[in-house]
Design a protein around this motif. Sequence first.
Motif, PDB file in Angstrom:
ATOM      1  N   VAL A  42       0.850  -1.194   0.000  1.00 26.22           N
ATOM      2  CA  VAL A  42       0.000   0.000   0.000  1.00 26.22           C
ATOM      3  C   VAL A  42       0.885   1.243   0.000  1.00 26.22           C
ATOM      4  CG1 VAL A  42      -1.783   1.259   1.293  1.00 26.22           C
ATOM      5  CG2 VAL A  42      -1.799  -1.246   1.246  1.00 26.22           C
ATOM      6  N   ASP A  43       0.554   2.204  -0.856  1.00 24.41           N
ATOM      7  CA  ASP A  43       1.307   3.459  -0.929  1.00 24.41           C
ATOM      8  C   ASP A  43       0.552   4.629  -0.307  1.00 24.41           C
ATOM      9  OD1 ASP A  43       3.510   2.374  -2.429  1.00 24.41           O
ATOM     10  OD2 ASP A  43       2.183   2.340  -4.168  1.00 24.41           O
ATOM     11  N   VAL A  44      -0.793   4.618  -0.435  1.00 26.67           N
ATOM     12  CA  VAL A  44      -1.606   5.741   0.032  1.00 26.67           C
ATOM     13  C   VAL A  44      -2.833   5.202   0.754  1.00 26.67           C
ATOM     14  CG1 VAL A  44      -2.989   7.742  -0.662  1.00 26.67           C
ATOM     15  CG2 VAL A  44      -0.900   7.194  -1.914  1.00 26.67           C
ATOM     16  N   VAL A  45      -3.147   5.791   1.898  1.00 26.99           N
ATOM     17  CA  VAL A  45      -4.406   5.529   2.588  1.00 26.99           C
ATOM     18  C   VAL A  45      -5.177   6.844   2.592  1.00 26.99           C
ATOM     19  CG1 VAL A  45      -5.505   4.962   4.793  1.00 26.99           C
ATOM     20  CG2 VAL A  45      -3.494   3.670   4.035  1.00 26.99           C
ATOM     21  N   PHE A  46      -6.360   6.806   2.001  1.00 28.73           N
ATOM     22  CA  PHE A  46      -7.202   7.998   1.890  1.00 28.73           C
ATOM     23  C   PHE A  46      -8.379   7.862   2.841  1.00 28.73           C
ATOM     24  CE2 PHE A  46     -10.473  10.268  -1.002  1.00 28.73           C
ATOM     25  CZ  PHE A  46     -10.331  11.456  -0.308  1.00 28.73           C
ATOM     26  N   ASN A  47      -8.384   8.649   3.893  1.00 26.24           N
ATOM     27  CA  ASN A  47      -9.467   8.668   4.877  1.00 26.24           C
ATOM     28  C   ASN A  47     -10.532   9.649   4.413  1.00 26.24           C
ATOM     29  OD1 ASN A  47      -8.641   6.955   7.225  1.00 26.24           O
ATOM     30  ND2 ASN A  47      -6.835   8.266   7.117  1.00 26.24           N
ATOM     31  N   ASN A  48     -11.624   9.119   3.889  1.00 25.91           N
ATOM     32  CA  ASN A  48     -12.659   9.968   3.314  1.00 25.91           C
ATOM     33  C   ASN A  48     -14.025   9.748   3.956  1.00 25.91           C
ATOM     34  OD1 ASN A  48     -13.476  11.930   1.325  1.00 25.91           O
ATOM     35  ND2 ASN A  48     -14.454  10.269   0.205  1.00 25.91           N
ATOM     36  N   PRO A  85       2.111   0.660  10.860  1.00 29.91           N
ATOM     37  CA  PRO A  85       3.189  -0.344  10.854  1.00 29.91           C
ATOM     38  C   PRO A  85       3.627  -0.749   9.438  1.00 29.91           C
ATOM     39  CG  PRO A  85       1.527  -0.920  12.481  1.00 29.91           C
ATOM     40  CD  PRO A  85       0.973   0.233  11.686  1.00 29.91           C
ATOM     41  N   HIS A  86       2.684  -0.863   8.522  1.00 25.68           N
ATOM     42  CA  HIS A  86       3.008  -1.215   7.132  1.00 25.68           C
ATOM     43  C   HIS A  86       3.893  -0.138   6.501  1.00 25.68           C
ATOM     44  CE1 HIS A  86       2.482  -2.906   3.123  1.00 25.68           C
ATOM     45  NE2 HIS A  86       2.091  -1.704   2.703  1.00 25.68           N
ATOM     46  N   PHE A  87       3.497   1.124   6.666  1.00 23.23           N
ATOM     47  CA  PHE A  87       4.275   2.219   6.093  1.00 23.23           C
ATOM     48  C   PHE A  87       5.634   2.346   6.781  1.00 23.23           C
ATOM     49  CE2 PHE A  87       0.489   4.972   4.422  1.00 23.23           C
ATOM     50  CZ  PHE A  87       0.289   4.070   3.394  1.00 23.23           C
ATOM     51  N   ARG A  88       5.670   2.152   8.086  1.00 23.65           N
ATOM     52  CA  ARG A  88       6.936   2.266   8.817  1.00 23.65           C
ATOM     53  C   ARG A  88       7.924   1.198   8.344  1.00 23.65           C
ATOM     54  NH1 ARG A  88       7.748   0.062  13.301  1.00 23.65           N
ATOM     55  NH2 ARG A  88       5.566  -0.019  13.954  1.00 23.65           N
ATOM     56  N   GLU A  89       7.413  -0.004   8.125  1.00 28.80           N
ATOM     57  CA  GLU A  89       8.258  -1.090   7.629  1.00 28.80           C
ATOM     58  C   GLU A  89       8.780  -0.775   6.229  1.00 28.80           C
ATOM     59  OE1 GLU A  89       7.560  -5.685   6.409  1.00 28.80           O
ATOM     60  OE2 GLU A  89       6.764  -5.077   8.374  1.00 28.80           O
ATOM     61  N   LYS A  90       7.940  -0.192   5.381  1.00 28.27           N
ATOM     62  CA  LYS A  90       8.327   0.194   4.019  1.00 28.27           C
ATOM     63  C   LYS A  90       9.219   1.429   3.997  1.00 28.27           C
ATOM     64  CE  LYS A  90       5.383   0.978   0.909  1.00 28.27           C
ATOM     65  NZ  LYS A  90       4.422   1.152  -0.154  1.00 28.27           N
ATOM     66  N   LYS A  91       9.173   2.198   5.082  1.00 33.22           N
ATOM     67  CA  LYS A  91       9.835   3.502   5.170  1.00 33.22           C
ATOM     68  C   LYS A  91       9.295   4.487   4.126  1.00 33.22           C
ATOM     69  CE  LYS A  91      14.123   1.780   7.193  1.00 33.22           C
ATOM     70  NZ  LYS A  91      13.711   0.417   7.391  1.00 33.22           N
ATOM     71  N   GLU A 130       5.621  12.798  13.999  1.00 34.87           N
ATOM     72  CA  GLU A 130       5.846  11.387  14.312  1.00 34.87           C
ATOM     73  C   GLU A 130       6.134  10.573  13.062  1.00 34.87           C
ATOM     74  OE1 GLU A 130       2.880   9.402  16.747  1.00 34.87           O
ATOM     75  OE2 GLU A 130       2.439  11.292  17.766  1.00 34.87           O
ATOM     76  N   LEU A 131       5.346  10.800  12.025  1.00 33.08           N
ATOM     77  CA  LEU A 131       5.456  10.002  10.816  1.00 33.08           C
ATOM     78  C   LEU A 131       6.635  10.421   9.945  1.00 33.08           C
ATOM     79  CD1 LEU A 131       1.675   9.849   9.854  1.00 33.08           C
ATOM     80  CD2 LEU A 131       3.017   8.090  11.023  1.00 33.08           C
ATOM     81  N   GLY A 132       6.973  11.704   9.982  1.00 32.23           N
ATOM     82  CA  GLY A 132       8.048  12.224   9.149  1.00 32.23           C
ATOM     83  C   GLY A 132       9.376  11.528   9.379  1.00 32.23           C
ATOM     84  N   MET A 133       9.643  11.088  10.601  1.00 36.00           N
ATOM     85  CA  MET A 133      10.914  10.418  10.872  1.00 36.00           C
ATOM     86  C   MET A 133      11.015   9.055  10.187  1.00 36.00           C
ATOM     87  SD  MET A 133      10.495  10.323  15.007  1.00 36.00           S
ATOM     88  CE  MET A 133      10.528   8.638  15.517  1.00 36.00           C
ATOM     89  N   TYR A 134       9.896   8.559   9.651  1.00 38.00           N
ATOM     90  CA  TYR A 134       9.889   7.287   8.919  1.00 38.00           C
ATOM     91  C   TYR A 134       9.578   7.497   7.436  1.00 38.00           C
ATOM     92  CZ  TYR A 134       9.985   5.401  13.579  1.00 38.00           C
ATOM     93  OH  TYR A 134      10.349   5.123  14.875  1.00 38.00           O
TER      94      TYR A 134
END
Length: 196
Positions: A42-48, A85-91, A130-134
């Motif tokens: 997954v590259d993008v999660v869109f919360n709509n 967690p998925h995005f963090r693992e992918k960086k 928080e997310l920017g560091m990953y």
Amino acid sequence: MRTPEKETELTQLDNVSIVALDVTNQQQIKEVAAKVTSEHSVDVVFNNAGYGLMSSLEAMSDEQITRQLDTNLLGVIRVTKAFIPHFREKKSGMFIATTSIGGSLAFPLHSMYQVAKFGVEGWSEAMSFELGMYNIGIKTIGPGAISTDFAGRSLDTSSHPAYKSIEDKLFGIVDSMMDSASTPEAMAELVYEAAT
């Protein structure tokens, strides 16, 4: 989406999979995130997910208030948390959330809708650190009126006689705003730009 069996347009597109997801159901969020990330990168999660609640606070039930915050604010937070967690693992990865012009400006009879949208704006800004560091991004899109059945008296509205004059005035304005609102297609272009 909550009711994928009702979808008729997205099912016609190549490379589009639809799964049932109600953002107020924490167990379903966890299951969907686990299923999707086990099958796809997954590259993008869109919360709509969201809906309008327009009423005086005095006329709202506790159930309406809770449902509004559960869908429009906590749903965004829960879905995002499930995919971190998925995005963090992918960086890498990008979260996008639909807020609203109502996340920046206040309007009468929108207090609970606006607390949710202001909340998503502030929460997203805090999460960017928080997310920017990953190497994970987070963005919000705050459109004005969109030409859908999202707003109006037919939705989750209540009335209180003490606020009738302002309700009549506001709902008259909302009706005329819908006549000049952006299209869902224009909104889709904004999301695409934010994601890329």
